[in-house]
Design a protein around this motif. Structure first.
Motif, PDB file in Angstrom:
ATOM      1  N   ALA A 275       0.827  -1.209   0.000  1.00  0.00           N
ATOM      2  CA  ALA A 275       0.000   0.000   0.000  1.00  0.00           C
ATOM      3  C   ALA A 275       0.860   1.257   0.000  1.00  0.00           C
ATOM      4  CB  ALA A 275      -0.932  -0.008   1.205  1.00  0.00           C
ATOM      5  N   ARG A 276       1.975   1.214   0.721  1.00  0.00           N
ATOM      6  CA  ARG A 276       2.845   2.400   0.758  1.00  0.00           C
ATOM      7  C   ARG A 276       3.403   2.725  -0.624  1.00  0.00           C
ATOM      8  NH1 ARG A 276       5.671  -1.810   3.021  1.00  0.00           N
ATOM      9  NH2 ARG A 276       7.657  -2.358   1.997  1.00  0.00           N
ATOM     10  N   ASP A 277       3.624   1.695  -1.443  1.00  0.00           N
ATOM     11  CA  ASP A 277       4.123   1.943  -2.794  1.00  0.00           C
ATOM     12  C   ASP A 277       3.028   2.508  -3.691  1.00  0.00           C
ATOM     13  OD1 ASP A 277       6.614   1.095  -2.062  1.00  0.00           O
ATOM     14  OD2 ASP A 277       6.452  -0.892  -2.993  1.00  0.00           O
ATOM     15  N   ILE A 278       1.793   2.071  -3.485  1.00  0.00           N
ATOM     16  CA  ILE A 278       0.671   2.639  -4.240  1.00  0.00           C
ATOM     17  C   ILE A 278       0.545   4.125  -3.925  1.00  0.00           C
ATOM     18  CG2 ILE A 278      -1.817   2.552  -4.613  1.00  0.00           C
ATOM     19  CD1 ILE A 278      -1.733  -0.422  -3.983  1.00  0.00           C
ATOM     20  N   VAL A 279       0.656   4.471  -2.652  1.00  0.00           N
ATOM     21  CA  VAL A 279       0.599   5.876  -2.233  1.00  0.00           C
ATOM     22  C   VAL A 279       1.775   6.659  -2.798  1.00  0.00           C
ATOM     23  CG1 VAL A 279       0.749   7.416  -0.239  1.00  0.00           C
ATOM     24  CG2 VAL A 279      -0.722   5.380  -0.147  1.00  0.00           C
ATOM     25  N   LYS A 280       2.958   6.072  -2.719  1.00  0.00           N
ATOM     26  CA  LYS A 280       4.164   6.754  -3.215  1.00  0.00           C
ATOM     27  C   LYS A 280       4.049   7.060  -4.704  1.00  0.00           C
ATOM     28  CE  LYS A 280       9.134   5.948  -3.903  1.00  0.00           C
ATOM     29  NZ  LYS A 280      10.252   4.980  -3.684  1.00  0.00           N
ATOM     30  N   LEU A 281       3.588   6.079  -5.488  1.00  0.00           N
ATOM     31  CA  LEU A 281       3.465   6.292  -6.933  1.00  0.00           C
ATOM     32  C   LEU A 281       2.384   7.325  -7.224  1.00  0.00           C
ATOM     33  CD1 LEU A 281       4.311   5.579  -9.792  1.00  0.00           C
ATOM     34  CD2 LEU A 281       2.719   3.642  -9.728  1.00  0.00           C
ATOM     35  N   ALA A 282       1.282   7.300  -6.494  1.00  0.00           N
ATOM     36  CA  ALA A 282       0.211   8.281  -6.702  1.00  0.00           C
ATOM     37  C   ALA A 282       0.720   9.694  -6.441  1.00  0.00           C
ATOM     38  CB  ALA A 282      -0.978   7.952  -5.795  1.00  0.00           C
ATOM     39  N   GLU A 283       1.464   9.862  -5.365  1.00  0.00           N
ATOM     40  CA  GLU A 283       1.959  11.200  -5.038  1.00  0.00           C
ATOM     41  C   GLU A 283       3.059  11.648  -5.998  1.00  0.00           C
ATOM     42  OE1 GLU A 283       2.959  11.153  -0.875  1.00  0.00           O
ATOM     43  OE2 GLU A 283       0.831  11.174  -0.265  1.00  0.00           O
ATOM     44  N   MET A 284       3.837  10.699  -6.493  1.00  0.00           N
ATOM     45  CA  MET A 284       4.838  11.032  -7.514  1.00  0.00           C
ATOM     46  C   MET A 284       4.141  11.571  -8.758  1.00  0.00           C
ATOM     47  SD  MET A 284       7.474   8.480  -9.560  1.00  0.00           S
ATOM     48  CE  MET A 284       8.323   7.954  -8.084  1.00  0.00           C
ATOM     49  N   CYS A 285       3.050  10.917  -9.156  1.00  0.00           N
ATOM     50  CA  CYS A 285       2.314  11.348 -10.339  1.00  0.00           C
ATOM     51  C   CYS A 285       1.627  12.693 -10.118  1.00  0.00           C
ATOM     52  CB  CYS A 285       1.280  10.291 -10.729  1.00  0.00           C
ATOM     53  SG  CYS A 285       2.013   8.725 -11.295  1.00  0.00           S
ATOM     54  N   ALA A 286       1.097  12.894  -8.916  1.00  0.00           N
ATOM     55  CA  ALA A 286       0.420  14.159  -8.623  1.00  0.00           C
ATOM     56  C   ALA A 286       1.373  15.340  -8.698  1.00  0.00           C
ATOM     57  CB  ALA A 286      -0.225  14.093  -7.245  1.00  0.00           C
ATOM     58  N   ALA A 287       2.631  15.117  -8.338  1.00  0.00           N
ATOM     59  CA  ALA A 287       3.615  16.197  -8.326  1.00  0.00           C
ATOM     60  C   ALA A 287       4.287  16.410  -9.675  1.00  0.00           C
ATOM     61  CB  ALA A 287       4.677  15.899  -7.264  1.00  0.00           C
ATOM     62  N   ALA A 288       4.099  15.483 -10.606  1.00  0.00           N
ATOM     63  CA  ALA A 288       4.814  15.538 -11.890  1.00  0.00           C
ATOM     64  C   ALA A 288       4.116  16.484 -12.863  1.00  0.00           C
ATOM     65  CB  ALA A 288       4.897  14.139 -12.497  1.00  0.00           C
ATOM     66  N   PRO A 289       4.895  17.136 -13.745  1.00  0.00           N
ATOM     67  CA  PRO A 289       4.285  17.988 -14.771  1.00  0.00           C
ATOM     68  C   PRO A 289       3.534  17.201 -15.832  1.00  0.00           C
ATOM     69  CG  PRO A 289       6.655  17.824 -15.115  1.00  0.00           C
ATOM     70  CD  PRO A 289       6.369  17.175 -13.790  1.00  0.00           C
ATOM     71  N   SER A 290       3.832  15.920 -15.959  1.00  0.00           N
ATOM     72  CA  SER A 290       3.102  15.065 -16.899  1.00  0.00           C
ATOM     73  C   SER A 290       3.254  13.616 -16.468  1.00  0.00           C
ATOM     74  CB  SER A 290       3.629  15.231 -18.329  1.00  0.00           C
ATOM     75  OG  SER A 290       4.902  14.625 -18.473  1.00  0.00           O
ATOM     76  N   VAL A 291       2.280  12.806 -16.866  1.00  0.00           N
ATOM     77  CA  VAL A 291       2.327  11.367 -16.629  1.00  0.00           C
ATOM     78  C   VAL A 291       1.815  10.676 -17.889  1.00  0.00           C
ATOM     79  CG1 VAL A 291       1.574   9.426 -15.208  1.00  0.00           C
ATOM     80  CG2 VAL A 291       1.831  11.699 -14.172  1.00  0.00           C
ATOM     81  N   CYS A 292       2.525   9.660 -18.336  1.00  0.00           N
ATOM     82  CA  CYS A 292       2.012   8.847 -19.443  1.00  0.00           C
ATOM     83  C   CYS A 292       2.043   7.379 -19.028  1.00  0.00           C
ATOM     84  CB  CYS A 292       2.812   9.061 -20.723  1.00  0.00           C
ATOM     85  SG  CYS A 292       4.574   8.692 -20.635  1.00  0.00           S
ATOM     86  N   VAL A 293       1.111   6.628 -19.556  1.00  0.00           N
ATOM     87  CA  VAL A 293       0.977   5.211 -19.241  1.00  0.00           C
ATOM     88  C   VAL A 293       1.033   4.427 -20.539  1.00  0.00           C
ATOM     89  CG1 VAL A 293      -0.445   3.438 -18.168  1.00  0.00           C
ATOM     90  CG2 VAL A 293      -0.461   5.768 -17.248  1.00  0.00           C
ATOM     91  N   ASP A 294       1.841   3.403 -20.561  1.00  0.00           N
ATOM     92  CA  ASP A 294       1.970   2.549 -21.735  1.00  0.00           C
ATOM     93  C   ASP A 294       1.826   1.110 -21.258  1.00  0.00           C
ATOM     94  OD1 ASP A 294       2.406   1.745 -24.303  1.00  0.00           O
ATOM     95  OD2 ASP A 294       4.496   2.384 -24.420  1.00  0.00           O
ATOM     96  N   ALA A 295       0.927   0.364 -21.891  1.00  0.00           N
ATOM     97  CA  ALA A 295       0.666  -1.003 -21.439  1.00  0.00           C
ATOM     98  C   ALA A 295       0.559  -1.920 -22.641  1.00  0.00           C
ATOM     99  CB  ALA A 295      -0.617  -1.070 -20.619  1.00  0.00           C
ATOM    100  N   PHE A 296       0.822  -3.176 -22.424  1.00  0.00           N
ATOM    101  CA  PHE A 296       0.625  -4.177 -23.477  1.00  0.00           C
ATOM    102  C   PHE A 296       0.127  -5.470 -22.870  1.00  0.00           C
ATOM    103  CE2 PHE A 296       2.426  -7.517 -26.355  1.00  0.00           C
ATOM    104  CZ  PHE A 296       1.465  -7.363 -27.334  1.00  0.00           C
ATOM    105  N   LYS A 297       1.007  -6.169 -22.146  1.00  0.00           N
ATOM    106  CA  LYS A 297       0.601  -7.471 -21.633  1.00  0.00           C
ATOM    107  C   LYS A 297      -0.653  -7.363 -20.786  1.00  0.00           C
ATOM    108  CE  LYS A 297       0.714 -11.647 -21.514  1.00  0.00           C
ATOM    109  NZ  LYS A 297       0.471 -12.345 -22.771  1.00  0.00           N
ATOM    110  N   SER A 298      -0.732  -6.318 -19.976  1.00  0.00           N
ATOM    111  CA  SER A 298      -1.879  -6.178 -19.083  1.00  0.00           C
ATOM    112  C   SER A 298      -3.171  -5.891 -19.825  1.00  0.00           C
ATOM    113  CB  SER A 298      -1.605  -5.055 -18.076  1.00  0.00           C
ATOM    114  OG  SER A 298      -1.147  -3.888 -18.741  1.00  0.00           O
ATOM    115  N   ILE A 299      -3.090  -5.391 -21.073  1.00  0.00           N
ATOM    116  CA  ILE A 299      -4.321  -5.133 -21.815  1.00  0.00           C
ATOM    117  C   ILE A 299      -4.764  -6.352 -22.592  1.00  0.00           C
ATOM    118  CG2 ILE A 299      -3.924  -2.659 -21.982  1.00  0.00           C
ATOM    119  CD1 ILE A 299      -2.885  -3.014 -24.758  1.00  0.00           C
ATOM    120  N   MET A 300      -4.106  -7.477 -22.337  1.00  0.00           N
ATOM    121  CA  MET A 300      -4.483  -8.720 -23.004  1.00  0.00           C
ATOM    122  C   MET A 300      -5.055  -9.732 -22.020  1.00  0.00           C
ATOM    123  SD  MET A 300      -1.078  -8.923 -25.353  1.00  0.00           S
ATOM    124  CE  MET A 300      -1.567 -10.268 -26.425  1.00  0.00           C
ATOM    125  N   TYR A 301      -5.150  -9.373 -20.755  1.00  0.00           N
ATOM    126  CA  TYR A 301      -5.708 -10.287 -19.767  1.00  0.00           C
ATOM    127  C   TYR A 301      -7.228 -10.256 -19.809  1.00  0.00           C
ATOM    128  CZ  TYR A 301      -1.065 -10.698 -17.604  1.00  0.00           C
ATOM    129  OH  TYR A 301       0.255 -10.950 -17.364  1.00  0.00           O
TER     130      TYR A 301
END
Length: 711
Positions: A275-301
């Motif tokens: 859970a602490r890593d989920i929070v850490k990543l969320a706050e990293m994204c909130a503070a960033a000037p931009s965020v992009c997400v790229d997925a492949f394997k996970s969009i095939m499940y």
């Protein structure tokens, strides 16, 4: 004196279609490299294209089956006989009023592919691998903000600013089917000070380059991102101004109610990320000037629509739509129609995956192309009678590929094949050709004309590109587009009145004020010069029914799926005791999936310069418990199949997972058949016969299963 010149064309050793230059000397291709007018890169598969071109195993003449399907026995015939066989059967099908029982399985290189035109004129349908790979992602983005992101489209990494966050979730751009420039662009962004986060159960090259590797439980992406959304919303870290302006009224209230119990702690129990890593990543994204997400394997499940929905919500609440370093929203250049335009058949009414006894199951299936996986069921149900395939290898690429192969051999009570005609166009020997009635020799990208028009494709640098012949074709090979144009002139002259493929492309290019001649004079590529940002600010709306971002999918209200579920795919949640490992199949830079070109390419399958092994990856912790040592032969079994492979122990895979490279299993061809390597699809359930595991809302994504491993 020998003549040597560099000629611009397009690579087609995979689906990325990178613009390249070919050095031709005395009529022979000697060297290839990336076109500097189009960002100037190509990968090892593209470099090995010369090996494909001049392989001694090239198919050079049309062939007709003798003996039974599956035996792989053929005799050489002429093109006239091959064309007559196809025309006779297709005319017979139309005379019976069953034109819709004709399907062409292909990967359209453009939105106006001549093969697609022929299929529409015939009244049939095309199927593609898109539903395998990312129909769920495409539909999720369409439903939420009206953007059409096609196959594997990557963020514009070259626009990521200093401090931006790049998230790869089950994505392997350093070793997969991407624009060859993507790895460079990611590393350049890191040099500018951007951060790379890799979410993946396997530590691969991307993780080695990352600032942070998060080993997630396969299928846990939706839970992870919903946990981040919970933290951003409940702590007021989301982009409130963006949401207030652009989200449909009422949707944010609905989202707040839905997300209330999706806490990082609750989601951690599903995705196995602290859970602490989920929070850490969320706050990293909130503070960033931009965020992009790229997925492949996970969009095939099997939960790909839920993941796509959660991913879309995350992009919206962080304000990362059509911004530098965020999610691009490509526009489509107005190519001119080639009149008259044959009307496409009604997929919802006639598509073969809707005509059988399972038809009612697809009431919410909204993807615009047929999935290839249903072919086996369609043959059994009598709703597929004539099947063409180009640049695909369904005997290996279909989930439950054994079921596909069996369906091709089914006969009626009179001893006739249920599938009346199967035609395959191919460059190299493929597994699929063993079941074909006709095998037609296709041309490589070095021998053919083709207009590649995929404006939302990998290559943002060009909206259109021309593949031109740089050498004479090998043997009697003909490009599949030319074959279907010639067949169209025989059967539907009103729709094929143009002279040839080049004139067809000229008509299309007139829509953007271009022509084939102008394209070639400009280096064989064309782009309007910019992709633009925040285009919705110019129009004041998104391309959705409401004109706003639609977070709640009301079209699925009657089945209670307006919001994404955080649960793992069904196939990962059941039979965990009997099959304790989750199979993770992944890609490699050396293979174009199951494609026969790379499987039979000596350069790419070389054990030193390429890859010629496919062991099952196991974590040493799991292996010790099972008494398995590195190199031991093991049996990997699922509920529907089994394979035998050597084990390779590595700490780079999450415990509880088993890893296999996707695409092996070819037995046709001297190169591909070397080594007892097995295909992962032998373990996957036939998707058409396991509809309870399909996502029947907006797409299909089923490439996963649980397995057990024994020494």
């Amino acid at each position: 004196m020998s003549e040597s010149k560099w000629i611009p064309t397009v690579c087609y050793q995979c689906k990325a279609e990178c613009a390249i230059l070919a050095r031709v000397e005395d009529g022979v291709v000697r060297e290839v490299k990336g076109n500097p007018r189009a960002r100037g890169k190509m990968c090892v598969k593209g470099m090995a294209g010369i090996t494909t071109l001049y392989s001694q195993e090239r198919l050079k003449h049309p062939m007709k089956r003798v003996g039974e399907r599956g035996e792989g026995k053929f005799v050489r015939i002429g093109w006239d006989e091959a064309m007559n066989i196809m025309e006779t059967k297709l005319r017979e099908l139309r005379k019976r009023g069953e034109g819709h029982k004709f399907t062409y399985s292909m990967f359209p290189h453009s939105t106006s592919d001549p093969k697609w035109r022929f299929v529409n004129a015939m009244g049939g349908f095309i199927t593609t691998g898109l539903p395998h790979c990312d129909s769920a992602k495409i539909m999720a983005h369409l439903h939420t903000f009206g953007c059409f992101p096609n196959h594997h489209i990557a963020p514009m990494y070259y626009t990521v600013p200093k401090g931006g966050v790049m998230i790869l979730s089950g994505r392997h751009p350093f070793g997969c089917l991407d624009d060859a420039c993507v790895p460079r662009d990611i590393l350049d962004a890191k040099e500018r000070g951007a951060k790379l986060v890799v979410i993946d159960p396997i530590f691969r090259t991307e993780a080695g380059k990352a600032d942070w590797w998060i080993p997630i439980k396969p299928g846990g992406d939706a839970a992870l991102f919903l946990g981040m959304c919970n933290h951003l919303l409940t702590k007021g870290l989301h982009d409130k101004a963006f949401c207030d302006k652009w989200v449909r009224p009422g949707d944010m209230d609905g989202l707040m109610a839905f997300i209330k119990d999706k806490t990082p702690a609750a989601m951690s129990r599903i995705c196995d990320v602290p859970a602490r890593d989920i929070v850490k990543l969320a706050e990293m994204c909130a503070a960033a000037p931009s965020v992009c997400v790229d997925a492949f394997k996970s969009i095939m499940y099997g939960n790909a629509m839920d993941w796509g929905h959660a991913w879309s919500i995350f992009l919206v609440i962080t304000g990362n739509l059509d911004n530098p370093g965020g999610q691009p929203m490509p526009e489509i250049a107005p190519m001119a129609p080639v009149a008259p335009v044959p009307p496409p058949p009604n997929l919802k009414e006639l598509g073969y995956h809707r005509t059988g006894p399972n038809r009612s199951r697809f009431d919410h299936y909204t993807f615009f192309l047929q999935p290839t996986w249903y072919a086996a069921q369609a043959v059994r149900e009598g709703t597929l009678k004539v099947f063409f395939a180009s640049e695909c290898n369904p005997a290996l690429s279909e989930m439950g590929s054994g079921e596909w192969r069996e369906a091709m051999t089914l006969k009626d009570r009179n001893g006739n094949y249920a599938l009346e005609l199967f035609v395959l166009t191919e460059i190299m020997p493929s597994e699929t050709m063993k079941w074909a009635d006709l095998v037609l020799p296709d041309q490589t990208n070095f021998e053919r004309w083709e207009l590649l028009y995929m404006p939302w494709w990998y290559n943002f640098g060009h909206t259109a590109a021309v593949c031109q012949p740089v050498v004479k074709p090998v043997g009697e090979s003909r490009h599949a587009n030319r074959v279907m144009i010639d067949l169209g002139k025989r059967m539907f002259p009103e729709y094929f009145a143009f002279k040839d493929d080049v004139e067809y492309y000229d008509i299309e290019l007139s829509g953007i004020g271009m022509s084939m001649r102008k394209m070639l004079d400009g280096g064989a590529i064309w782009s309007p010069g910019t992709v633009g940002f925040r285009k919705y600010e110019d129009t004041g709306r998104f391309n959705t029914p409401s004109g706003k971002i639609e977070l709640e999918w009301k079209m699925y209200g009657d089945i209670g799926q307006q919001w994404p579920s955080p649960e793992l795919p069904l196939e990962f949640r059941r039979d965990a005791d009997k099959y304790p490992f989750i199979l993770v199949n992944f890609r490699t830079i050396f293979l174009n999936n199951t494609g026969a070109w790379s499987q039979n390419n000596a350069q790419l399958r070389d054990p030193v310069s390429g890859i010629d092994a496919n062991p099952v990856l196991l974590n040493p912790v799991d292996a010790a418990r099972l008494g398995i040592a590195d190199g031991d032969m093991v049996t990997v079994a699922s509920a529907t199949g089994s394979v035998r492979l050597p084990a390779a122990l590595t700490e780079r895979i999450k415990p509880g997972c088993a890893g296999l490279i996707h695409g092996f299993g070819q037995t046709m061809g001297k190169v591909a058949s070397r080594g007892a390597w097995a295909g992962d699809n032998e373990l996957i359930a036939d998707a058409g016969s396991h509809l309870d595991e399909q996502d029947l809302r907006g797409g299909e994504a089923h490439v996963s299963t649980r397995v057990k491993i024994t020494k």
